[in-house]
Write a protein that holds these residues in place. Structure first.
Motif, mmCIF file in Angstrom:
data_model
loop_
_atom_site.group_PDB
_atom_site.id
_atom_site.type_symbol
_atom_site.label_atom_id
_atom_site.label_comp_id
_atom_site.label_asym_id
_atom_site.label_seq_id
_atom_site.Cartn_x
_atom_site.Cartn_y
_atom_site.Cartn_z
ATOM 1 N N ASP A 73 62.703 37.150 -25.184
ATOM 2 C CA ASP A 73 63.045 35.930 -24.458
ATOM 3 C C ASP A 73 63.085 36.194 -22.951
ATOM 4 N N LEU B 100 59.525 36.439 -21.782
ATOM 5 C CA LEU B 100 58.893 35.119 -21.651
ATOM 6 C C LEU B 100 59.233 34.482 -20.315
ATOM 7 N N GLU B 101 60.510 34.520 -19.959
ATOM 8 C CA GLU B 101 60.944 33.897 -18.707
ATOM 9 C C GLU B 101 60.291 34.582 -17.511
ATOM 10 N N ALA C 257 56.422 33.767 -17.409
ATOM 11 C CA ALA C 257 56.187 32.385 -16.978
ATOM 12 C C ALA C 257 56.424 32.240 -15.478
ATOM 13 N N GLN D 151 54.721 25.524 -16.317
ATOM 14 C CA GLN D 151 54.657 26.903 -16.791
ATOM 15 C C GLN D 151 53.962 26.980 -18.147
ATOM 16 N N ALA D 152 54.316 26.081 -19.039
ATOM 17 C CA ALA D 152 53.713 26.084 -20.375
ATOM 18 C C ALA D 152 52.207 25.858 -20.294
ATOM 19 N N VAL E 198 52.617 34.962 -26.189
ATOM 20 C CA VAL E 198 53.529 34.519 -25.137
ATOM 21 C C VAL E 198 53.521 32.996 -25.039
ATOM 22 N N PHE F 188 56.703 30.622 -25.815
ATOM 23 C CA PHE F 188 57.250 29.820 -24.717
ATOM 24 C C PHE F 188 57.307 28.349 -25.105
ATOM 25 N N CYS F 189 56.233 27.819 -25.657
ATOM 26 C CA CYS F 189 56.228 26.401 -26.050
ATOM 27 C C CYS F 189 57.245 26.135 -27.154
ATOM 28 N N ARG G 249 60.864 26.539 -25.381
ATOM 29 C CA ARG G 249 61.183 25.704 -24.220
ATOM 30 C C ARG G 249 60.820 24.233 -24.442
#
Length: 542
Positions: free
Chosen positions: A337, A340-341, A344, A492-493, A504, A508-509, A512
């Motif tokens: 996690d 991912l942040e 992005a 970002q997505a 990734v 992320f999708c 988030r």
């Protein structure tokens, strides 16, 4: 034996900080892969023990203000530890400051962003004067004569510290002074006055409540002229060698950013030169603010990258309950996690650097996209940095809470980019200001986001929801944060779906924009492939 050290991770040193797949992919995608060699060289220096020691020493030995010399003469100088000067010399020699402005090579601003991102992971504080010097050139382009005089010195790759007339220096640094006691972000409430003199210069009288990096050679200052709030160029040393009447009253005792001096300043008829048109100071200096906002995004993304690199390194070497931490399911969720942040943020940062480079070179469409996207990114990425730093620190357990780990320094530094160049509310409202006054910037934003339309149903739903938020906002100011947060996440997505690793983008999708999402880091939904996410984010893996 009473003291046998086992199960302690080795120091994370001797690696290439630029070996970051999201960073290197962005460098190529945004047209600056020609800078890979220079970036790698800087990355190896950043990952070495020598540079890391510079960062430690610069923070443990903060700057000291010397208002007078031993004989009582006013000198207003700031003394720094030698480690600070080492950090600055590398940054200037690498062109992390204003050198892109004098380069005709496409991608120069992208290359500079990647270097700033890499070197900032060594130490964040010295990035302040580097960033302001970069940004000052944008404002000076409103005054061709001043630009011709100062730009070559600002863009010089020679670090030449010390207060001397500009003509005697091989390179100079620039700062910015806007904030006053009574106004804060409301700069139109400023009371500092500018009186026109017979030779065309102005005498500045008043104060500034925050003046970061007051040891710089020249400053852009806002003051009330007869024609209204205006922007001025104020040198520390006048051409005849005398000190300008800029008095450093005291240095701020700050939460973080310890290596960098921040001062309270008073002007007693200081000589300054008008930049741009009289009465249009905000419009003039906003060019500088947009550039420093980009660096706020870069700096926050760099902090996230440093945090997750430290967390994964620790988890790979530390064992608990019979196996390495990195193999523990819940720790893997947290690490993935955090990764991912970080990825992005890095991907969006590089896209904005590319938009900046192309906008500077005359691409109007990229300029419109950047107008809304930069303000949204400034809000969201800078908001995520402190919680990301806290979670990264926690991954190291008690070791992360100890100063020697450098994680407390990361945590203390993390809120600052959210405050600089307009705090969260200012950035969020700036998005709405752009939407109302320049609706074509919102069109450009959605044109970018919708390049990924049809690739992921969760992203498609997020795009529709963003448009619904904007259409149904009964009170734009009250709900601005919620809307801008969503705009940033959707952007970002979209970038990750189009350009990122499949695992990734999927994670992320799902986390988030999907329905099954948590709030704390480490609450990723089940069914995701976490291994490639963690492996991509491991330090040195590229």
């Amino acid at each position: 034996m009473t003291h046998d050290v086992t199960n302690q991770p080795p120091p994370l040193t001797g690696y290439d900080v630029s070996s970051d797949r999201a960073l290197l992919d962005g460098l190529t995608r945004e047209g600056a892969d020609w800078a890979t060699g220079e970036l790698r060289q800087l990355g190896l220096l950043a990952g070495g023990a020598k540079a890391q020691e510079w960062g430690r020493l610069a923070n443990e030995n903060p700057p000291v203000l010397r208002t007078h010399d031993r004989y009582g003469h006013r000198i207003d100088e700031v003394e720094f530890h030698p480690a600070w000067h080492e950090l600055m010399a590398v940054a200037v020699a690498g062109g992390l400051h204003a050198s892109p402005w004098t380069s005709a090579r496409p991608g120069a601003h992208v290359a500079r962003a990647a270097k700033f991102f890499t070197w900032s992971q060594v130490e964040a504080g010295h990035g302040c004067p580097i960033s302001m010097t970069y940004a000052a050139v944008a404002a000076l382009r409103h005054s061709p004569e001043l630009r011709a005089e100062w730009e070559p010195l600002l863009a010089s790759r020679t670090y030449d510290f010390g207060l001397r007339p500009a003509r005697e220096k091989r390179g100079v640094l620039a700062g910015m002074a806007m904030t006053e006691k009574q106004g804060g972000s409301d700069v139109r409430a400023n009371t500092t006055q500018a009186e026109r003199l017979g030779d065309g210069t102005f005498a500045i009288t008043g104060h500034k409540w925050f003046n970061s990096a007051p040891m710089c050679d020249v400053f852009l200052v806002l003051a009330q002229a007869p024609g209204g709030l205006s922007c001025f160029l104020l040198p520390r040393v006048l051409p005849d060698g005398s000190r300008n009447a800029m008095r450093l009253m005291r240095l701020k005792d700050k939460l973080g950013n310890k290596s960098n001096a921040s001062a309270e300043v008073e002007y007693e008829g200081a000589i300054a030169f008008l930049v741009g048109e009289e009465g249009r100071g905000v419009r003039t200096i906003i060019e500088m603010v947009n550039m420093t906002r980009l660096d706020c995004v870069i700096g926050s993304a760099a902090g996230m990258r440093y945090g997750v690199a430290q967390a994964i390194h620790h988890a790979r070497h530390r064992r608990a309950f019979g196996k390495p931490l990195v193999e523990q399911p819940l720790m893997r969720n947290v690490l993935a996690d955090l990764a991912l942040e970080s990825e992005a943020a890095t991907t969006l940062m590089m896209r904005l650097a590319g938009a900046t480079d192309r906008a500077v070179r005359g691409d109007a469409a990229e300029g419109m996209f950047r107008r809304t996207a930069l303000a949204a990114a400034k809000y969201w990425i800078c908001k995520r940095a402190p919680v990301h730093a806290a979670e990264s620190l926690e991954c190291l357990g008690g070791n992360g809470y100890v100063e020697e780990s450098q994680m407390p320094r990361l945590f203390r530094d993390s809120p600052l980019n959210g405050i600089w160049e307009g705090s969260g509310n200012i950035a969020a409202l700036d998005v709405f200001r752009a939407i109302v006054k320049e609706p074509e910037t919102l069109d450009a934003f959605f044109e970018e986001v919708e390049l990924a339309k049809g690739s992921d149903g969760r992203l498609d739903s997020g795009i529709y929801r963003a448009k619904d938020f904007l259409a149904g906002a009964s009170s734009a100011e009250l709900g601005a944060r919620r809307v801008v947060e969503h705009l940033a996440i959707v952007l970002q997505a979209s970038l990750l779906v189009r350009h990122g690793d499949a695992a990734v983008a999927d994670a992320f999708c799902a986390s988030r924009l999907g329905d099954d999402r948590g709030y704390a880091f480490g609450a990723l939904p089940s069914g995701l492939d976490l291994t490639p996410i963690i492996d991509r984010a491991a330090p040195g893996a590229a």
